[in-house]
Design a protein around this motif. Structure first.
Motif, PDB file in Angstrom:
ATOM      1  N   SER A  19       1.003  -1.154  -0.210  1.00 18.64           N
ATOM      2  CA  SER A  19      -0.019  -0.115  -0.214  1.00 18.64           C
ATOM      3  C   SER A  19       0.888   0.998   0.344  1.00 18.64           C
ATOM      4  O   SER A  19       1.011   2.129  -0.593  1.00 18.64           O
ATOM      5  N   ASN A  57       0.786   4.281  -2.496  1.00 14.23           N
ATOM      6  CA  ASN A  57       0.498   5.123  -2.515  1.00 14.23           C
ATOM      7  C   ASN A  57       1.828   6.545  -2.759  1.00 14.23           C
ATOM      8  O   ASN A  57       1.182   7.647  -3.390  1.00 14.23           O
ATOM      9  N   GLN A  68      -6.383   7.715  -8.776  1.00 14.81           N
ATOM     10  CA  GLN A  68      -6.559   6.250  -8.648  1.00 14.81           C
ATOM     11  C   GLN A  68      -7.518   5.980  -9.625  1.00 14.81           C
ATOM     12  O   GLN A  68      -7.013   4.492 -10.683  1.00 14.81           O
ATOM     13  N   ARG A  79      -7.944   0.190  -5.504  1.00 13.43           N
ATOM     14  CA  ARG A  79      -8.754   1.288  -4.077  1.00 13.43           C
ATOM     15  C   ARG A  79      -8.040   0.303  -2.789  1.00 13.43           C
ATOM     16  O   ARG A  79      -8.233   0.146  -1.798  1.00 13.43           O
ATOM     17  N   GLN A  98      -4.370   0.018  -2.195  1.00 12.35           N
ATOM     18  CA  GLN A  98      -4.340   1.281  -1.877  1.00 12.35           C
ATOM     19  C   GLN A  98      -3.791   1.988  -0.436  1.00 12.35           C
ATOM     20  O   GLN A  98      -3.402   1.909   0.060  1.00 12.35           O
ATOM     21  N   TYR A  99      -5.647   1.365   0.180  1.00  9.64           N
ATOM     22  CA  TYR A  99      -5.549   1.821   1.505  1.00  9.64           C
ATOM     23  C   TYR A  99      -5.584   0.769   2.589  1.00  9.64           C
ATOM     24  O   TYR A  99      -5.503   0.524   3.296  1.00  9.64           O
ATOM     25  N   ASN A 100      -5.333  -1.048   2.137  1.00  9.54           N
ATOM     26  CA  ASN A 100      -5.310  -1.767   2.765  1.00  9.54           C
ATOM     27  C   ASN A 100      -6.041  -2.423   3.074  1.00  9.54           C
ATOM     28  O   ASN A 100      -6.361  -2.107   5.095  1.00  9.54           O
ATOM     29  N   THR A 101      -7.089  -2.208   2.233  1.00 12.43           N
ATOM     30  CA  THR A 101      -8.164  -2.772   3.176  1.00 12.43           C
ATOM     31  C   THR A 101      -8.855  -4.451   3.152  1.00 12.43           C
ATOM     32  O   THR A 101      -9.914  -4.120   3.933  1.00 12.43           O
TER      33      THR A 101
END
Length: 144
Positions: free
Chosen positions: A21, A25, A35, A50, A53-56
């Motif tokens: 991530s 970024n 994005q 996404r 990128q946000y490590n969700t």
């Protein structure tokens, strides 16, 4: 020919998705990308970008996903996979990667300039319309 199992990253002792991530970024910030711009380059959906990128969502990913993103970001194709494994990726000496990165940056700059020019044209048209409207009002007021 590879089987589907070969294309999915096999669990490693330690997978550092937060580092992946961070790498994504940092590179996007370096390139000035969002994005949407990144998702237009590789064949990876914006929702997967996404997630990374946000490590969700930490789950198994196709090696092709990380390779496509690495290449789109101007890295060596195994860069993000090496980051995931906790290895320090060596800078690529491949001039084509450096050239592609520069070409991508120029493409983004041109895209942004065209967008800005279109907005300026819109503002210019609005100003022209207001000026004409004021001129008509002034003429109507003068003849009354």
């Amino acid at each position: 020919m590879s089987s589907p199992d070969q294309d999915v990253l096999q669990p490693l002792g330690r997978e550092d998705w937060a580092a992946v991530s961070n790498a994504i970024n940092e590179r996007m910030e370096e390139l000035g990308w969002r994005q949407r711009i990144l998702s237009e380059r590789p064949q990876v959906s914006q929702s997967i970008i996404r997630e990374l990128q946000y490590n969700t969502v930490e789950r198994k990913r196709s090696t092709r996903t990380l390779e496509a993103l690495s290449t789109a970001l101007g890295f060596h194709s195994e860069h993000l996979y090496n980051v995931l494994r906790g290895e320090t990726p060596s800078p690529s000496d491949d001039q084509s990667v450096k050239h592609d990165s520069l070409a991508q940056r120029l493409e983004v700059a041109i895209e942004l300039l065209l967008h800005i020019a279109a907005r300026i044209d819109g503002v210019d048209g609005s100003i022209r319309d207001c000026w004409r409207s004021n001129q008509r009002s002034a003429r109507a007021g003068a003849s009354a």
